[in-house]
Write an enzyme that holds these catalytic residues in place. Structure first.
Site, PDB file in Angstrom:
ATOM      1  N   GLU A 273       3.002 -16.799  32.115  1.00  0.00           N
ATOM      2  CA  GLU A 273       4.203 -15.976  32.116  1.00  0.00           C
ATOM      3  C   GLU A 273       5.444 -16.760  32.591  1.00  0.00           C
ATOM      4  O   GLU A 273       5.421 -17.387  33.650  1.00  0.00           O
ATOM      5  CB  GLU A 273       3.974 -14.747  33.011  1.00  0.00           C
TER       6      GLU A 273
ATOM      7  N   THR B  88       7.108 -11.647  25.717  1.00  0.00           N
ATOM      8  CA  THR B  88       5.680 -11.982  25.668  1.00  0.00           C
ATOM      9  C   THR B  88       5.066 -11.612  24.315  1.00  0.00           C
ATOM     10  O   THR B  88       4.297 -12.379  23.731  1.00  0.00           O
ATOM     11  CB  THR B  88       4.872 -11.234  26.747  1.00  0.00           C
TER      12      THR B  88
ATOM     13  N   HIS C 105       6.616 -13.180  36.815  1.00  0.00           N
ATOM     14  CA  HIS C 105       7.506 -12.386  35.971  1.00  0.00           C
ATOM     15  C   HIS C 105       8.705 -11.953  36.804  1.00  0.00           C
ATOM     16  O   HIS C 105       8.574 -11.655  37.986  1.00  0.00           O
ATOM     17  CB  HIS C 105       6.745 -11.157  35.454  1.00  0.00           C
TER      18      HIS C 105
ATOM     19  N   ASP D  84       5.151 -18.633  27.869  1.00  0.00           N
ATOM     20  CA  ASP D  84       5.438 -17.694  26.774  1.00  0.00           C
ATOM     21  C   ASP D  84       6.909 -17.671  26.384  1.00  0.00           C
ATOM     22  O   ASP D  84       7.247 -17.491  25.219  1.00  0.00           O
ATOM     23  CB  ASP D  84       4.905 -16.282  27.096  1.00  0.00           C
ATOM     24  N   HIS D  85       7.800 -17.867  27.373  1.00  0.00           N
ATOM     25  CA  HIS D  85       9.249 -17.843  27.113  1.00  0.00           C
ATOM     26  C   HIS D  85       9.944 -18.267  28.397  1.00  0.00           C
ATOM     27  O   HIS D  85       9.284 -18.493  29.408  1.00  0.00           O
ATOM     28  CB  HIS D  85       9.713 -16.450  26.666  1.00  0.00           C
TER      29      HIS D  85
HETATM   30  C1  GP9 Z   1       3.710  -7.122  30.151  1.00  0.00           C
HETATM   31  C2  GP9 Z   1       3.869  -8.593  30.143  1.00  0.00           C
HETATM   32  C3  GP9 Z   1       5.284  -9.005  30.415  1.00  0.00           C
HETATM   33  O1  GP9 Z   1       2.459  -6.668  29.770  1.00  0.00           O
HETATM   34  O2  GP9 Z   1       3.358  -9.136  28.999  1.00  0.00           O
HETATM   35  O3  GP9 Z   1       6.072  -8.810  29.326  1.00  0.00           O
HETATM   36  P1  GP9 Z   1       7.494  -9.531  29.141  1.00  0.00           P
HETATM   37  O4  GP9 Z   1       8.489  -8.711  29.903  1.00  0.00           O
HETATM   38  O5  GP9 Z   1       7.411 -10.907  29.666  1.00  0.00           O
HETATM   39  O6  GP9 Z   1       7.709  -9.487  27.684  1.00  0.00           O
HETATM   40 MN    MN Z   2       6.445 -12.716  29.299  1.00  0.00          MN
END
Ligand code: GP9
Ligand code: MN
Length: 416
Positions: free
Chosen positions: A38, A82, A197, A256-257
């Site tokens: 994440e 994500t 996150h 992921d980003h």
């Molecule tokens: C939520 C997680 C976070 O299930 O995948 O999502 P994001 O805010 O990073 O898209």
């Molecule tokens: Mn994410």
């Protein structure tokens, strides 16, 4: 009627990269463990914050003989965050320019990596300790032909085991490894971590390094949650070894980003010791780390190929000896001698080995200086817009319906 597919298909066929003959099928039959890290950006790797190492375990991996570490690899996500990264990795297509494709096109037909692995005898699953309907995952995963979704109900979240958005990464990865012990092999598990996150909150006892000291609490805390995630990954590797799952698996991990948005440019400039963050810098800050860890390979190295998440599907499938030459995908095998140093962002920016295109300016990649003319970037600008358009055409028209992935032929309705 699918006739748009003819042109898109021709483009894909004529731009396909060959496989790497030495690596194709070299790890046939292994389990695939993909870990979405994440919000992990590449700038923290092999870096320090006020004298403290941020990612000790991942740093070790960058030097590891069994790890290919890609240090010029980019996320390509848009508003779907994500879920966009999941979409890109599974389908080797872009997400959409507006909204999240997981919501808008969750019922389309797709030929995902999971689908392809399923056809080759794999048990496919996603592990993520959140509500199953978040990002419309429960619905999209059916379209992606994922056999099982281990959502929050598959986990036991004990006292003190949740923080920020939900279950902490350490117990999450521990329980995930436990669940893997009972899976039929070979399996493909895609884990999605969560602790790192925004807003990057941790319990006191999980803070292993100090906060940073900029004007951005977000960036200040980010280093701590990244450090925590690094620990979770380390423990996860140990557990896979203890459980005997390690040697027969390939472990692919990627950010992921971005985690730190442009709202924190001032703080980022302070950390990176720059006067300001230019559009050129912002583009390069979209780098996320990619680790392809292959126990026993002995051939690991640092790879500086310019590449993106869209390349993962063909790369992984080829390592397992699964052909993709008939698939409608936009990425290319990272180990192919024909893989091109060119990565397209969802908003039309791009990076090559020579140029960075951002804010409608063509920059020299090496110096970061704007070039006098847009000319050198123009061919890439055109291709970026064509590739994004092709991807949108496939998704908006639900064109996979007209494609026979077994033969690589368009169905009659599309050819007419
Ligand atoms: C939520 C997680 C976070 O299930 O995948 O999502 P994001 O805010 O990073 O898209
Ligand atoms: Mn994410």
């Amino acid at each position: 009627d699918g006739s748009e597919l003819v042109e898109v298909n021709n483009y894909i066929r004529s731009n396909q990269a060959t496989v790497n003959a030495e690596m194709f099928g070299k790890y046939k039959g292994r389990n695939v463990i993909a870990v979405s890290l994440e919000s992990l950006q590449n700038f923290v790797i092999n870096n320090e914050m006020n004298g403290e190492v941020i990612t000790p375990f991942l740093n070790e991996l960058t030097q590891d003989k069994d790890t290919y570490y890609f240090n010029n690899f980019y996320h390509q996500t848009g508003l779907g965050k994500t879920s966009d990264s999941e979409f890109i990795v599974e389908n080797s297509l872009f997400g959409l320019g507006r909204g999240a494709v997981f919501f808008t096109h969750g019922g389309n037909k797709y030929n995902s990596m999971a689908n392809s692995l399923s056809n080759n005898g794999y048990f496919t699953n996603v592990m993520h300790a959140n509500n199953k309907s978040f990002w419309n995952r429960d619905m999209m995963y059916k379209s992606l032909n994922i056999d099982k979704f281990y959502d929050v109900n598959s986990y036991e979240i004990g006292e003190g085991e949740a923080v920020n958005w939900g279950m902490k990464d350490i117990p999450f990865m521990e329980q995930s490894a436990d669940l893997m012990k009972d899976m039929p092999q070979p399996f493909y598990s895609r884990l999605i971590t969560l602790t790192n996150h925004h807003p990057f909150r941790l319990d006191e006892e999980d803070k292993m390094i100090e906060e940073y000291n900029s004007n951005s609490g977000t960036l200040n805390r980010y280093f701590q949650t990244v450090r925590y995630m690094d620990e979770a990954v380390k423990k996860f590797f140990d557990q896979l070894k203890a459980d005997g799952l390690y040697d027969n698996s390939i472990i692919v991990m990627y950010g992921d980003h971005y985690g730190i948005s442009e709202n924190h440019n001032k703080a980022m400039a302070m950390y990176l010791d720059k006067e300001e963050i230019t559009p050129y810098d912002s583009a390069l800050l979209q780098q996320v780390p990619l680790f392809i860890h292959i126990p026993g390979s002995g051939e690991g190295q640092v790879m500086d190929e310019v590449a993106g998440q869209i390349d993962l599907r063909p790369t992984i499938l080829h390592l397992l000896g699964i052909e993709t030459s008939k698939d409608l995908q936009l990425g290319a095998d990272l180990f192919s001698p024909e893989h091109e140093d060119f990565v397209i962002f969802r908003d039309g920016r791009f990076v090559t080995d020579k140029y960075v295109y951002a804010g409608e300016v063509c920059y020299d990649r090496e110096s970061g200086e704007p070039l006098d003319s847009i000319e050198p970037c123009q061919p890439y600008i055109d291709r970026a817009s064509l590739e994004l358009k092709n991807s949108d055409t496939i998704i908006n028209g639900d064109l996979m319906r007209f494609y026979d992935e077994k033969t690589g032929n368009l169905k009659q309705s599309a050819v007419k």
